[in-house]
Design a protein around this motif. Structure first.
Motif, PDB file in Angstrom:
ATOM      1  N   ILE A 124      36.510   3.487  -9.392  1.00 29.93           N
ATOM      2  CA  ILE A 124      35.504   2.583  -9.950  1.00 29.93           C
ATOM      3  C   ILE A 124      35.430   1.290  -9.153  1.00 29.93           C
ATOM      4  N   SER A 125      36.591   0.698  -8.889  1.00 31.71           N
ATOM      5  CA  SER A 125      36.611  -0.582  -8.184  1.00 31.71           C
ATOM      6  C   SER A 125      36.039  -0.432  -6.784  1.00 31.71           C
ATOM      7  N   ARG A 126      36.473   0.618  -6.115  1.00 30.13           N
ATOM      8  CA  ARG A 126      36.032   0.844  -4.750  1.00 30.13           C
ATOM      9  C   ARG A 126      34.521   1.041  -4.705  1.00 30.13           C
ATOM     10  N   ASN A 127      34.026   1.933  -5.578  1.00 30.22           N
ATOM     11  CA  ASN A 127      32.587   2.192  -5.595  1.00 30.22           C
ATOM     12  C   ASN A 127      31.795   0.948  -5.934  1.00 30.22           C
ATOM     13  N   TYR A 128      32.321   0.169  -6.875  1.00 34.32           N
ATOM     14  CA  TYR A 128      31.590  -1.037  -7.257  1.00 34.32           C
ATOM     15  C   TYR A 128      31.414  -1.948  -6.057  1.00 34.32           C
ATOM     16  N   ASN A 160      26.948   3.203   9.165  1.00 34.05           N
ATOM     17  CA  ASN A 160      26.726   1.794   8.863  1.00 34.05           C
ATOM     18  C   ASN A 160      26.088   1.545   7.513  1.00 34.05           C
ATOM     19  N   GLN A 161      25.173   2.465   7.142  1.00 33.84           N
ATOM     20  CA  GLN A 161      24.431   2.297   5.897  1.00 33.84           C
ATOM     21  C   GLN A 161      25.329   2.492   4.674  1.00 33.84           C
ATOM     22  N   VAL A 162      26.204   3.487   4.778  1.00 30.56           N
ATOM     23  CA  VAL A 162      26.970   3.897   3.610  1.00 30.56           C
ATOM     24  C   VAL A 162      28.255   3.087   3.437  1.00 30.56           C
ATOM     25  N   TYR A 163      29.063   3.069   4.479  1.00 35.52           N
ATOM     26  CA  TYR A 163      30.363   2.401   4.385  1.00 35.52           C
ATOM     27  C   TYR A 163      30.534   1.419   5.530  1.00 35.52           C
ATOM     28  N   PRO A 164      31.307   0.352   5.311  1.00 35.81           N
ATOM     29  CA  PRO A 164      31.662  -0.498   6.446  1.00 35.81           C
ATOM     30  C   PRO A 164      32.489   0.322   7.423  1.00 35.81           C
ATOM     31  N   GLU A 215      38.971  12.522   0.850  1.00 32.62           N
ATOM     32  CA  GLU A 215      37.947  13.544   0.623  1.00 32.62           C
ATOM     33  C   GLU A 215      36.599  12.985   0.200  1.00 32.62           C
ATOM     34  N   ILE A 216      36.620  11.913  -0.581  1.00 30.86           N
ATOM     35  CA  ILE A 216      35.358  11.320  -1.044  1.00 30.86           C
ATOM     36  C   ILE A 216      34.554  10.792   0.145  1.00 30.86           C
ATOM     37  N   VAL A 217      35.254  10.103   1.045  1.00 27.61           N
ATOM     38  CA  VAL A 217      34.569   9.533   2.211  1.00 27.61           C
ATOM     39  C   VAL A 217      34.068  10.639   3.133  1.00 27.61           C
ATOM     40  N   ILE A 218      34.885  11.660   3.338  1.00 34.46           N
ATOM     41  CA  ILE A 218      34.463  12.768   4.205  1.00 34.46           C
ATOM     42  C   ILE A 218      33.217  13.449   3.634  1.00 34.46           C
TER      43      ILE A 218
END
Lengths: 680, 78
Positions: free
Chosen positions: A71-75, A197-201, A214-217
């Motif tokens: 939750i924290s990460r996604n937020y 770039n759009q999705v994650y730093p 796994e979520i990032v992959i």
């Protein structure tokens, strides 16, 4: 301009105190979508700018292994707050900075609030703040949230950062990893930039890809060539460092922190020296004294909550609502010439229904006040530490102990107390098992039947029911853990925070948070249900008001479902209706039995009622009936609490169905087994 | 002499050589600072014999003996 600040920090770092200090009464509590984790939001007071402050769950890491962390990460990644305010407990800086090393990779400006400076200073330790700022590459503001020190500076600094932060990553310039890992990361970085770039730093993405998150992959879906490069790089590094990638990364973060600490923190006390907290702990978790002391603490909490003070408030409010208020409303309705059904609905349905819940409010508040003391002082985690061994046997961990023991008083606060469990599986299982602990409201039912049928062994019979409830809870725990809640049990790796003296303000907020939710949310469900039950008791199927309950919808339904209870020994329609009304409150079973036996409103000590019951119950049937009362679906207040904490109709209905099914089976075994043994 | 943490007694001071095993428990231990090179002071064993409490990186941490068995350590002094 409006801004969004997110508060992030470890559990026990003073984050809640900080949030309360910054937002005051502007906060409101909700749930994160789809999960039972609380979401708190508020506005920063005393600032003319519009600043929304979001309190993220207390976490130790940003790994994708727990709900709170995801939750924290996604937020942070998706909602992109303007500033992440990272609360760091200065007295426990080493472990707290671990999260910081992860936060500065997320591409959002970070401001560190170095909290509990007062405690640090009184310990005689020192932190070189300018030096720390330089090493971390982010602003560091010293604060003592419990004394309201530094909070204004913290928000001012965050505002300043937010307004100038078009440049973004403040922590970019620092290097956490050693040369070799950094080289590998840079290599991957050049590969990754265009597509992610759009999705994650990018910095965050490379570390996570290398770790095999796994979520990032799944989100980035690297092509096969890139994936192959990641795998070879990981394989090479794992071989060189002789460990798995996640361990290597965690190792290096902590090595970086050790370097930072050695330069900017001066400790007065040598490692492992005894603080006041350690000395208190020596007694409270003493090998021999610990358990007797724990039982004493529990005994005191229970006697105060469920003993004289609790009973006094219940009687007082009961009188206030069901006599004073009910009479006043009746008089008012009569003088206004209201119809009889309206009077019946308002007084007999709504006031009586809400009254049956509201009487518990002071008791719940008292219980939560004590629980807040136990929790805020740090004793609760010691209880979990002591009881873990016991609960592991039923597939739970020490953290489930407190809710279960509270269930003996009342299921409602007990179910709400499961909120302190961080693992959702454990929480759900604990909610399902807690109502098997026989609550106070079931006692009048046992008292009536034990007196009528087991005059010589009353307390033994009642005691046996409490034990039966616990045995059923234990067996259910084992069964459910092997079926529905399969898989590895929650790890028991837990911080034991130092003992602290709770602040009155903190305790009040803590208590009110929970009590308020109970009144508001449970109130809506209970209001609707009271109306339905009133309706069922007052009307027949052709919607005429009835004189006798036996002619009402409930009476007919009771007669209809009575055969369902026949194999359990109480296939009488009066028993069925009594059990139905037991859904409103378990003690209502006694009152209903009185009404249905044409004795009017009687208590559990009524000799006439006992005589009447003796005409169609035998001791064995009575025991089966008590067993069913013990185990079947809890009262409506507990039902509402289950719904609220499960935050899912599916789980709520499963819980209720499981409990009622278990009640049927166990009563069946008691009755039929008893008959086979010739006890009938 | 290398041994595992579950072999230690209250009062032992040790340094972590390596954490073996895998899965969420290991990951959680790493997050909590149980990593190579960290010093541990074994504080106590719970009244019922399990779990144990240790002091690590300046705070108190508890975990089960079974997991302590995956932590390979070297004794500093006793």
């Amino acid at each position: 301009m409006s801004f969004k600040f997110a508060l992030v920090g470890n559990p026990n770092c003073g984050k809640t105190t900080m949030f309360n200090e910054v937002t005051g009464s502007t906060q409101h509590v909700g749930n994160w979508p789809g999960v039972t984790v609380e979401k708190k939001e508020g506005k920063a007071r005393r600032f003319k700018e519009d600043i929304r402050v979001i309190d993220l769950p207390g976490i130790y890491s940003l790994s994708p292994y727990s709900l709170e962390e995801i939750i924290s990460r996604n937020y942070i990644l998706e909602e992109k707050p303007d500033v992440v305010i990272n609360i760091v407990d200065a007295t426990n800086i080493e472990r707290n900075l671990y999260l910081t090393t992860q936060l500065i990779e997320l591409g959002i400006p970070v401001v560190v609030a170095l909290n509990m400076m007062d405690a640090l200073e009184s310990r005689g330790d020192q932190i070189d703040i300018p030096r720390l700022e330089k090493q971390l590459g982010v602003p560091v503001i010293p604060t003592s949230a419990n004394k309201a020190q530094g909070t204004k500076e913290l928000i001012e600094k965050s505002l300043q950062v937010a307004q100038s932060a078009a440049t973004g990553q403040l922590g970019e310039s620092i290097t956490i990893f050693d040369e070799q890992i950094k080289k590998s990361l840079d290599e991957l970085l050049s590969f990754i930039t265009p597509q992610c770039n759009q999705v994650y730093p990018p910095r965050f993405a490379t570390v996570k890809l290398l770790e095999g998150d796994e979520i990032v992959i799944a989100k980035l879906q690297p092509n096969s060539a890139f994936m192959a490069l990641i795998t070879t790089t990981r394989g090479r590094l794992e071989q060189e460092y002789d460990n798995d990638m996640e361990t290597i990364v965690a190792d290096q973060r902590y090595q970086f922190i050790s370097k930072v600490i050695s330069k900017s923190v001066k400790k007065k006390l040598s490692v492992g020296g005894l603080t006041v907290s350690d000395k208190i702990d020596k007694i409270l978790t003493h090998r021999i004294l610990a358990i007797p002391l724990f039982l004493l603490v529990m005994y005191v909490v229970f006697t105060i909550t469920f003993g004289f003070i609790g009973t006094f408030t219940i009687d007082y409010i009961d009188h206030l609502i069901n006599v004073t208020l009910a009479d006043a409303v009746t008089t008012l309705l009569h003088s206004a010439g209201a119809a009889e059904w309206l009077d019946s609905l308002i007084v007999g349905g709504i006031i009586a229904g809400l009254g049956s819940i509201l009487v518990f409010v002071p008791q719940i508040m008292i219980l939560f006040f004590f629980l807040a003391i136990l929790e805020d002082s740090g004793y609760m985690s010691r209880a979990a530490f002591m009881m873990d061994r016991l609960l592991r046997k039923i597939g739970l961990s020490g953290k489930s102990f407190i809710p279960m023991i509270m269930g003996i008083g009342c299921s409602v606060p007990a179910i709400m107390a499961t909120r302190t469990l961080e693992n959702e599986k454990d929480r759900r299982l604990t909610i399902i098992l807690t109502p098997f602990m026989s609550c106070g409201a079931r006692l009048p039912v046992y008292a009536l039947f034990a007196a009528a049928f087991f005059a010589n062994a009353q307390s033994l019979v009642i005691f046996s029911l409490y034990i039966l409830g616990m045995v059923v809870a234990i067996l259910s725990g084992i069964l459910l853990r092997k079926t529905l809640f399969k898989g590895e049990a929650e790890a028991f790796v837990m911080e034991l925070p130092p003992y602290r003296i709770p602040t009155i303000k903190g305790l009040m907020i803590h208590m009110w948070d929970k009590g308020k939710g109970f009144i508001k949310k449970a109130g809506t469900v209970i209001f609707a249900a009271s109306v339905i039950i009133w309706f069922g008791q007052t009307f027949d199927f052709s919607l005429h008001m009835v004189e006798e309950v036996s002619d009402s919808i409930f009476g007919s339904v009771g007669a209809f479902i009575a055969p369902f209870f026949a194999p359990l020994g109480f296939g009488d329609w009066r028993s069925s209706v009594a059990l139905l009304t037991g859904f409103v409150a378990k003690e209502a079973v006694v009152a209903t039995m009185g009404i249905l036996n044409n004795l009017g409103e009687v208590g559990e000590g009524s000799v006439e009622l006992m005589a009447s019951l003796q005409t169609y119950f035998t001791p064995l049937k009575a025991y089966a009936f008590m067993t069913f009362t013990l185990l079947y679906m809890p009262c409506i207040a507990a039902f509402a609490a289950i719904k609220r904490e499960m935050n899912s109709w599916k789980w709520t209905l499963f819980t209720v169905g499981y409990q009622t099914g278990t009640a049927w089976i166990v009563s069946f075994i008691v009755y039929q087994g008893g008959k086979l043994l010739g006890l009938g | 002499m290398e041994t595992t943490l579950n072999e230690c007694r209250p009062g032992d001071k040790v340094v972590i050589v390596r954490v073996s095993g895998e899965g969420p428990v290991k990951r959680r231990l790493m997050d909590m600072g149980v990593t190579r090179g960290a010093e541990i002071l074994v504080r106590k064993v719970a009244p019922m014999g399990d779990p144990i409490e240790v002091n690590i990186r300046g705070y108190e941490l508890t975990f089960r003996k079974a997991d302590a068995g995956n932590i390979i350590i070297q004794k500093l002094e006793s």
